[in-house]
Enzyme design. Structure first.
Site, mmCIF file in Angstrom:
data_model
loop_
_atom_site.group_PDB
_atom_site.id
_atom_site.type_symbol
_atom_site.label_atom_id
_atom_site.label_comp_id
_atom_site.label_asym_id
_atom_site.label_seq_id
_atom_site.Cartn_x
_atom_site.Cartn_y
_atom_site.Cartn_z
ATOM 1 C CB SER A 284 -2.235 69.028 56.811
ATOM 2 O OG SER A 284 -1.334 70.094 56.664
ATOM 3 C CG HIS B 81 -5.405 66.100 55.074
ATOM 4 N ND1 HIS B 81 -4.706 64.966 55.460
ATOM 5 C CD2 HIS B 81 -4.464 67.000 54.692
ATOM 6 C CE1 HIS B 81 -3.407 65.179 55.318
ATOM 7 N NE2 HIS B 81 -3.239 66.397 54.858
ATOM 8 C CE LYS C 94 -2.454 64.295 52.008
ATOM 9 N NZ LYS C 94 -1.087 64.012 52.417
HETATM 10 C C1 LIG Z 1 -3.220 69.766 52.587
HETATM 11 C C2 LIG Z 1 -2.267 69.073 51.655
HETATM 12 N N1 LIG Z 1 -2.227 69.448 50.374
HETATM 13 C C3 LIG Z 1 -1.397 68.867 49.501
HETATM 14 C C4 LIG Z 1 -0.532 67.858 49.876
HETATM 15 C C5 LIG Z 1 0.405 67.261 48.888
HETATM 16 O O1 LIG Z 1 -0.024 65.981 48.510
HETATM 17 P P1 LIG Z 1 0.986 64.840 48.093
HETATM 18 O O2 LIG Z 1 1.780 64.443 49.306
HETATM 19 O O3 LIG Z 1 0.091 63.749 47.624
HETATM 20 O O4 LIG Z 1 1.869 65.374 47.034
HETATM 21 C C6 LIG Z 1 -0.560 67.420 51.195
HETATM 22 C C7 LIG Z 1 0.343 66.339 51.629
HETATM 23 O O5 LIG Z 1 0.920 66.302 52.633
HETATM 24 C C8 LIG Z 1 -1.441 68.046 52.120
HETATM 25 O O6 LIG Z 1 -1.474 67.687 53.403
#
Ligand SMILES: Cc1ncc(COP(=O)(O)O)c(C=O)c1O
Length: 403
Positions: free
Chosen positions: A192, A220, A251
């Protein structure tokens, strides 16, 4: 009149390690966090009464303003009311929750699926529950998302970290982990903060060799990686080798919540052991209805992922021509490496003043002094918006000596 009770000094002393830097940023008008947008996530959004080109939104497929999704949400509010007022195992399950779990299992082509109230909780629930004793080892990439880090911290498993995408290190760790009953390798499909992807083909090969399970965070990648957009597991044609797929609804699916897709026993076990499922109120039915509709639209309107990739290629090419360092990104997450935090924040501020919003990524989101402007590209952006943003970024980059 405020009636705020004072916190004891023990807490204040700890706050003093963090807050002076934030206060200083605010005093210098350099505080770039929590800009309050006044309208939907779109190619151009509203901030402080002005139009700003949105270059940091995870609304990858542009579904957050889709009229059919909005209609489905409104209909669900009328039928089910606002919240479920309870957890899944008791009063917190509606017909919609069951339908969404079935849809996710069908989408990921797994036997079963479980939904929880955040993507963050999906990672925490799987990791802290499936590997929760000294007979388990979790092997994790150094750059995995914080929800993975926190999930591991909540487990009682042994933790072993391999440097980012370093397969030699991964194999070495696996060789030294033979005594564990349960071995789980966990990776982000797309990273990310860097925008590169896991070497899933090699990871799966090693996992098979050393009898480990693989878990992939498809946060992502769901909706646009792989031949039909099912994520990095599909991209590598390894859907049947990745035992646990995690995804978020916040997302591409433009809602909120998260899920784990896996075999039936793993999901049944999680549903009766994971604290994040058992002791947390379930998602409001309207959110679930919106996500269900998002899945339908995502599969129908395939032009959205094509547009996303066209936009991504156009923007990355433009950045490279200007001389920006986009690191190893091959996804719609395109970081622009800056290094120095101060320069990064000045640039974010200047870009926002000039009508381009890009989130700043500084420590602890990225390692100290490896700060970057973190752009994410969406299908909502037009070619004109991308080109205008590139012009402005070029001027700001030259002014700060970055290009
Ligand atoms: C790689 C990754 N996993 C999990 C999450 C967590 O998801 P959420 O924001 O929907 O709780 C994110 C969010 O930023 C993320 O980028």
């Amino acid at each position: 009149m405020l009636k705020t009770a004072k916190m004891p000094n023990g807490f204040k002393n700890e706050y003093d390690k963090v807050l002076p830097r934030i206060r200083q940023g605010k005093a210098q008008d350099l505080y770039v966090f929590e800009p309050a947008f006044d309208g939907p996530q779109a190619g151009t959004s509203k901030y402080d009464g002005k139009d700003v080109i949105m270059l940091t939104s995870n609304n990858y497929l542009g579904l957050s303003t889709h009229p059919e999704i909005i209609k489905a949400i409104k209909k669900a509010v009328d039928k089910y009311g606002t919240g479920t007022c309870g957890a899944r195992l008791h009063n917190g399950t509606t017909v919609l929750h069951k339908q969404l779990e079935e849809k996710i299992a069908e989408y990921f082509r797994t036997e079963s699926a479980m939904i929880v109230s955040a993507g963050y909780l999906a990672n925490v629930s799987a990791l802290s529950t499936l590997c929760n004793d000294s007979d388990s080892v979790i092997i994790t990439d150094q750059l995995n998302h914080m929800s993975i880090v926190d999930g591991i911290a909540m487990s009682n498993a042994k933790v072993k970290i391999f440097s980012h995408n370093n397969m030699e290190k991964l194999e070495y760790i696996l060789q030294k982990s033979q005594e564990f009953q349960r071995k789980l390798i966990v990776v982000d499909g797309v990273y990310s903060m860097d925008g590169d992807i896991a070497c899933l083909d090699e990871i799966v090969e090693l996992a098979e060799k050393y009898d480990a399970a693989v878990m992939v965070d498809e946060a992502h990648s769901i909706g646009f990686f792989g031949e039909t957009g099912r994520g990095t597991s599909e991209h590598f044609k390894l859907e049947d080798k990745v035992a646990i797929k995690m995804a978020t609804f916040s997302k591409s699916l433009a809602g909120v919540g998260g899920c784990i897709a896996s075999d039936k026993d793993t999901i049944d076990y999680l549903k009766h052991q994971a604290h994040q499922y058992i002791f947390n109120a379930s998602l409001p039915p309207a959110v679930v209805a919106g996500v269900l509709k998002s899945f339908e639209i995502m599969e129908k309107e395939t032009w959205r992922r094509e547009k996303l990739w066209d936009n991504t290629i156009r923007f990355r090419k433009g950045l490279k021509e200007l001389g920006f360092n986009t690191m190893n990104s091959i996804s719609p997450i395109i970081p622009i490496y800056i290094g120095d935090d101060n320069t990064n924040m000045h640039m974010t501020k200047e870009l926002l003043n000039r009508g381009v919003y890009i989130a700043t990524a500084i420590f602890p989101s990225v390692p100290m002094n490896k700060s970057r402007l973190r752009t994410t590209i969406t299908a909502s952006l037009s070619s004109e918006e991308i080109d205008r943003a590139l012009d402005i970024m070029g001027e700001v980059g030259r002014r700060f000596g970055v290009i």
